[in-house]
Design an enzyme around this catalytic site. Structure first.
Site, mmCIF file in Angstrom:
data_model
loop_
_atom_site.group_PDB
_atom_site.id
_atom_site.type_symbol
_atom_site.label_atom_id
_atom_site.label_comp_id
_atom_site.label_asym_id
_atom_site.label_seq_id
_atom_site.Cartn_x
_atom_site.Cartn_y
_atom_site.Cartn_z
ATOM 1 C CG HIS A 1 -10.177 -3.313 4.655
ATOM 2 N ND1 HIS A 1 -9.488 -3.448 3.469
ATOM 3 C CD2 HIS A 1 -11.286 -4.084 4.524
ATOM 4 C CE1 HIS A 1 -10.150 -4.281 2.669
ATOM 5 N NE2 HIS A 1 -11.251 -4.665 3.282
ATOM 6 C CB CYS B 1 -10.481 -2.815 30.999
ATOM 7 S SG CYS B 1 -9.548 -3.556 29.645
ATOM 8 N N GLY C 1 -7.492 2.740 -7.587
ATOM 9 C CA GLY C 1 -6.261 2.261 -6.955
ATOM 10 C C GLY C 1 -6.419 0.999 -6.144
ATOM 11 C CG LEU D 1 -0.219 2.250 -11.461
ATOM 12 C CD1 LEU D 1 1.185 1.957 -10.983
ATOM 13 C CD2 LEU D 1 -0.282 3.570 -12.209
HETATM 14 N N1 APR Z 1 -2.522 5.339 -9.066
HETATM 15 C C1 APR Z 1 -3.535 4.473 -9.287
HETATM 16 N N2 APR Z 1 -3.451 3.145 -9.034
HETATM 17 C C2 APR Z 1 -2.279 2.701 -8.550
HETATM 18 C C3 APR Z 1 -1.164 3.538 -8.301
HETATM 19 C C4 APR Z 1 -1.329 4.910 -8.590
HETATM 20 N N3 APR Z 1 -0.325 5.783 -8.393
HETATM 21 N N4 APR Z 1 -0.142 2.766 -7.832
HETATM 22 C C5 APR Z 1 -0.611 1.502 -7.773
HETATM 23 N N5 APR Z 1 -1.872 1.457 -8.219
HETATM 24 C C6 APR Z 1 -2.783 0.308 -8.304
HETATM 25 C C7 APR Z 1 -2.125 -0.992 -8.650
HETATM 26 O O1 APR Z 1 -2.118 -1.162 -10.070
HETATM 27 C C8 APR Z 1 -3.068 -1.989 -7.975
HETATM 28 O O2 APR Z 1 -4.152 -2.310 -8.836
HETATM 29 O O3 APR Z 1 -3.315 0.144 -7.005
HETATM 30 C C9 APR Z 1 -3.614 -1.225 -6.779
HETATM 31 C C10 APR Z 1 -2.986 -1.635 -5.458
HETATM 32 O O4 APR Z 1 -3.403 -2.956 -5.206
HETATM 33 P P1 APR Z 1 -3.089 -3.600 -3.774
HETATM 34 O O5 APR Z 1 -1.662 -3.343 -3.418
HETATM 35 O O6 APR Z 1 -3.592 -5.006 -3.827
HETATM 36 O O7 APR Z 1 -3.956 -2.747 -2.734
HETATM 37 P P2 APR Z 1 -5.510 -2.889 -2.436
HETATM 38 O O8 APR Z 1 -6.270 -3.301 -3.652
HETATM 39 O O9 APR Z 1 -5.920 -1.638 -1.769
HETATM 40 O O10 APR Z 1 -5.544 -4.098 -1.369
HETATM 41 C C11 APR Z 1 -6.806 -4.429 -0.855
HETATM 42 O O11 APR Z 1 -5.773 -6.077 0.575
HETATM 43 O O12 APR Z 1 -4.063 -6.691 1.958
HETATM 44 C C12 APR Z 1 -5.367 -6.239 1.930
HETATM 45 O O13 APR Z 1 -6.461 -5.058 3.603
HETATM 46 C C13 APR Z 1 -5.508 -4.919 2.605
HETATM 47 O O14 APR Z 1 -6.969 -3.082 2.033
HETATM 48 C C14 APR Z 1 -6.016 -3.990 1.513
HETATM 49 C C15 APR Z 1 -6.639 -4.964 0.538
#
Ligand code: APR
Length: 241
Positions: A112, A144, A180, A207
């Site tokens: 990303h 540029c 995560g 989580l």
């Molecule tokens: N340890 C493990 N998991 C965790 C922790 C932690 N300390 N804290 C939060 N989480 C988990 C949450 O339960 C959730 O499942 O991490 C996840 C975060 O989810 P999102 O906030 O949706 O992030 P992500 O999945 O990386 O988003 C994907 O969405 O907005 C776009 O481009 C952006 O790369 C991003 C993509």
């Protein structure tokens, strides 16, 4: 025929950086809470209101200087070093745009994009920048002269980077780790089932149960900074026997 030696692919999301103090996107206190993604993380938003988009990314770029990698980032570096030592393979794919994996010692595939990289829409030049964080000043392209570089971030509606390389690495992996991520944003969210389909053992840490979790996946709820170091040390023992 898959080799007996483990070939691990790890995919990380915002949750692995949460233990370093960086906000995730969804859930309480997430970056998208109270915000309309369409007005921030799309090419249309950048065209319509570049100042707001630039501010959002400049604030996140500036925040990187105040955070450090956590034990989860370091556990992946240890796993990679161990695997290389036994002739195995390791590929780290991240949805994250922070530089915490690099600062821990990994070389991730940033599907990303990256906060510390900017891109010129005119000449397609890219520049790494970790010092200009003013929210009210665009940065011109030194190549540029184009008036404003854009964040080198994949926005909604744009195609993530390195998808062919990612598919190739997953097609030969023996173990796939999803760490995560909420598993709601495609194509990243499809990588877990792609790994399962290629015969890999699949492990998921989050989580709470991600959207794309399947009954065949080994799910471990908890904070990555606690879960991952434990997992890695157990695996290293298992693969050393
Ligand atoms: N340890 C493990 N998991 C965790 C922790 C932690 N300390 N804290 C939060 N989480 C988990 C949450 O339960 C959730 O499942 O991490 C996840 C975060 O989810 P999102 O906030 O949706 O992030 P992500 O999945 O990386 O988003 C994907 O969405 O907005 C776009 O481009 C952006 O790369 C991003 C993509």
């Amino acid at each position: 025929m898959k080799s007996r030696v483990p070939r691990v692919v790890a995919l990380t999301g915002a949750g692995i950086s949460a233990d370093s103090g960086l906000a995730t996107f969804r859930g309480a206190g997430g970056l998208w809470e109270g915000r309309n993604v369409e007005e921030i993380a799309t090419p249309e938003a950048w065209a319509a209101d570049p100042r707001s988009v630039w501010r959002f990314y400049q604030e996140r770029r500036a925040a990187l200087g105040g955070v450090q990698p956590n034990p989860a980032h370091r556990a992946l570096v240890e796993l990679e070093q161990f695997l290389r030592g036994i002739g195995g393979a390791f590929t780290l794919i991240t949805q994250n745009v922070d530089d915490l994996h690099e600062r821990a010692g990994s070389q991730p595939i940033h599907m990303h994009g990256e906060l510390l990289q900017l891109r010129c829409e005119n000449c397609e030049g890219r520049v790494r920048d970790a010092k200009h964080f003013a929210c009210d000043q665009f940065l011109p392209c030194a190549e540029c002269g184009y008036a404003r570089l854009r964040p080198d971030i994949v926005w909604f509606g744009e195609i993530p980077f390195a998808l062919d390389l990612i598919a190739e690495r997953i097609s030969t992996c023996t173990h796939f780790l999803s760490i995560g991520t909420s598993g709601v944003v495609y194509p990243a969210s499809g990588l877990l089932s792609m790994a399962r389909a290629s015969g890999a053992s699949t492990f998921v840490n989050s989580l709470d149960e991600p959207e794309n979790l399947n009954s065949q996946d080994h799910f471990l709820a908890g904070r990555a900074a606690q879960v991952l170091p434990q997992w890695v040390s157990e695996w290293m023992q298992q693969w050393s026997q």
